[in-house]
Design an enzyme around this catalytic site. Structure first.
Site: not given
Ligand SMILES: Cc1cc2nc3c(=O)[nH]c(=O)nc-3n(C[C@H](O)[C@H](O)[C@H](O)COP(=O)(O)OP(=O)(O)OC[C@H]3O[C@@H](n4cnc5c(N)ncnc54)[C@H](O)[C@@H]3O)c2cc1C
Length: 615
Positions: A53, A56, A320, A414
């Site tokens: 990956g 970041a 959210r 994530e």
């Protein structure tokens, strides 16, 4: 750097091939090399720390590993260039307390995070995260990230949803893109090497330890093993389970989560998927929360600020999950515009004026023009919630190490779940998660690699041969129609959206289980007619679809078992949060036959009292 030496050339010099990785030649490897012409090496390629990956999390892990032990070879593998990760798309900002003058503190940041996550947050993780988040902002500033600045020359900040203080640091509304370039530069400077356009197909866990991965070179089609002393999975999320209504990039296919499931490890809280309130009406590309942070308002078809009805104290800056449900309720009750998938409410930023929009929100003006042909300087834009973030992910045992339960295997960003975000992530908390957890994973992977030896490579060999045969089996018959695959992917996305989306019920979830069984059978019958290994993107997407189906099944298992409403997991048949029975993480594993199992793990509670979430 000489002016003649461009950045592209610099990056190219850091890109290597699998053949360039040091290859050792034990008996097993020689035999393997002879049996597998596609490795192109005399033995199994190796490196010390292998990071999957280039978002970041992967980039920060790589730099941290190199800094921890500069003698180690550190290689970042990615399906796409770093600039095409989710990180690069991030808009609004990155949380971290850097100004304590108005009463903000690490404890307050942690408290907001715990409350925002509807108390499914491990509080030890949240406290350390908030402390390290502040350090991460200073580090980014130090290595040259061009943050926006206020009149005093300090890093500029804006409000993000669910935050009690102003602590979302930003670079216009292009924070992720700017952060990606800063972190990529830092990785290149620190001697990190890159294997670009390589797809991890599988993890190899031998005798409980991670010994490397099977990779496929997307350009050439070569399938080969890479042995590593430690591996960091920083593969991003799995929100593409809602294929056609998400703000996330095409790479967000849960490859890391699927790989750990296949390796017998746990996928934690898979049902916790976040819906962001403001995706553009057509397709779901993101209009950042920063639009509301800067003062944007949400309007229904009566011209009312719809959030007045739901959270008058926080209005558009409620978390959210709450804003998304409020918008969907307006649409359901006839106060929206349009119909079906085209239904929407309006986000209005016109009162901010062109000067402010161009200074702080230029990218979303561009997004509005591109996707809706609307200039949001002049008129409100149609929006609707869109699948956005995976709170669930690869189970790691502690934020101090970011280690999984398999020695040698770490996870970050994530892709991982160290339970910072619980049942709902706060805006701005993911970019700092990638920096915090990436760094910790990199340091610990380097420490592990400095002491460990390579595994035998036996299982890696078997897995590689299995995947070489798999490619032939799926593509070799000349039969099949790729459109069947694309149709299946669309159907999976729609079925997940309608049955496991913002509003969930037992009957919808049970109906989805039948659908998933049907999808799995259709997937197994799929064939790709093109057997050419070179840039066979249909095969790449076929593998990704398999991973999405696994992630969908795991999410459904968690969503069905969790008979309560918490954060983004909203059950219309169990409207209340039930701490007595469900203050627990779901832990999904898969056995060799492909059957999934569910276990529970207690949430770590600390100084923040578990109470009703009120705003
Ligand atoms: C539109 C948008 C706006 C956002 N805005 C914000 C914001 O303002 N603030 C905030 O905090 N967060 C924001 N987020 C969330 C945040 O950007 C992401 O959660 C975070 O950047 C994820 O970083 P990561 O490094 O974990 O994964 P990613 O950046 O997604 O990178 C994953 C990497 O894994 C690689 N990969 C995946 N599978 C494989 C495989 N099989 N083989 C090889 N490589 C693989 C991919 O190529 C990619 O390089 C936003 C997200 C989106 C989509």
């Amino acid at each position: 750097m000489s002016e003649q030496f461009t950045r592209r050339e610099f990056l190219q010099s850091a890109c290597i091939t699998m053949g360039a990785l040091a290859a050792s030649t034990t008996g097993v490897e020689k035999a393997f090399a002879a049996s597998s012409p596609s490795t192109n090496t005399s033995g199994i390629p190796t490196c010390d720390v292998l990071i999957i990956g280039s978002g970041a999390a992967g980039l920060r892990a790589a730099v941290a590993a190199r800094k921890k032990n500069p003698k180690l070879s550190v290689v970042v593998v990615s399906k796409v260039m770093p600039t095409r990760s989710a990180t690069s798309m991030a808009e609004g900002g990155i949380n971290g307390v850097i100004d304590f003058s108005e009463g903000d503190s690490f404890e307050l940041h942690a408290k907001d995070t715990v409350k925002g996550g509807d108390y499914l947050v491990d509080q030890d993780s949240a406290l350390k995260f908030a402390t390290y988040a502040s350090e991460a902002i200073h580090e980014l500033d130090y290595i040259g990230m061009p943050f926006s600045r206020n009149a005093k020359g300090q890093v500029d900040r804006r409000y993000a949803g669910g935050a009690s203080k102003i602590r979302c640091n930003f670079a216009k509304d292009k924070t992720g893109q700017i952060l990606t370039h800063t972190c990529l530069d830092d990785a290149l400077k620190n001697g990190v090497k890159f294997l670009m356009e390589h797809q991890m197909l599988e993890l190899s866990i031998e005798n409980g330890n991670c010994e490397g991965v099977v990779l496929r070179n997307i350009r050439t089609g070569d399938i080969a093993p890479v042995r590593a002393k430690s591996v960091v999975l920083a593969t991003g999320g799995y929100t593409r389970v809602f294929w056609n209504r998400t703000s996330t990039p095409y790479i967000a296919t849960g490859d890391g989560a699927a790989a750990v499931l296949r390796a017998g490890l746990a996928f934690k809280d898979p049902e916790m998927l976040q819906f962001h309130p403001t995706g553009v009406c057509h397709g779901g590309a993101l209009i950042t929360e920063a639009a509301r942070g800067e003062g944007g308002i949400l309007l229904n078809n009566q011209g009312e600020r719809l959030m007045k009805r739901y959270v008058p104290n926080k209005m558009e800056l409620a978390p959210r999950d709450i804003v998304s449900r409020s918008i969907e309720t307006e649409i359901r009750e006839g106060r929206g515009f349009g119909h079906d998938m085209e239904a929407y409410v309006l986000l209005d930023v016109t009162h901010l004026g062109e000067e402010k929009i161009m200074r702080n929100l230029p990218q979303i003006r561009h997004v509005g023009l591109l996707f809706e042909n609307i200039d949001l300087v002049k008129q409100p834009i149609p929006i609707r919630p869109t699948a956005h973030y995976s709170m669930g992910g690869i189970h790691v045992t502690s934020i101090d190490t970011m280690a999984t339960t398999a020695p040698g295997l770490f996870a970050a960003g994530e892709a991982s779940c160290v339970s910072i975000h619980g049942a709902n992530r706060l805006g701005g908390n993911s970019l700092c998660d990638t920096n915090v957890t990436g760094k910790i994973a990199g340091i610990n992977a380097a420490e592990y690699a400095s002491k460990a030896d390579f595994g035998s490579g036996k299982r890696l060999k078997d897995l590689t041969l299995k995947w070489i045969s798999h490619f032939k089996e799926i593509t070799g018959s000349g039969k099949g129609n790729v459109n069947d695959m694309y149709a299946l992917r669309e159907e999976m996305g729609a079925a997940n959206w309608y049955n496991m989306g913002i509003f969930r019920t037992e009957s919808k979830l049970l109906a989805l289980a039948d659908k998933h069984a049907e999808f799995q059978a259709r997937y197994e019958a799929l064939r790709i007619p093109n057997a050419n290994p070179i840039f066979n993107t249909a095969y790449t997407e076929y593998i990704e679809l398999g991973n999405l189906l696994l992630a969908s099944r795991a999410a459904l298992m968690g969503a069905t078992a969790r008979k309560e409403s918490r954060g983004s997991h909203y059950r219309e048949d169990y409207l209340k949060r039930d701490d007595a029975n469900f203050l627990k993480h779901t832990m999904v594993t898969m056995d060799e036959s492909g059957k999934m199992h569910l276990a529970w793990k207690d949430v770590v509670v600390g100084q923040f009292k578990i109470e009703e979430r009120k705003y």
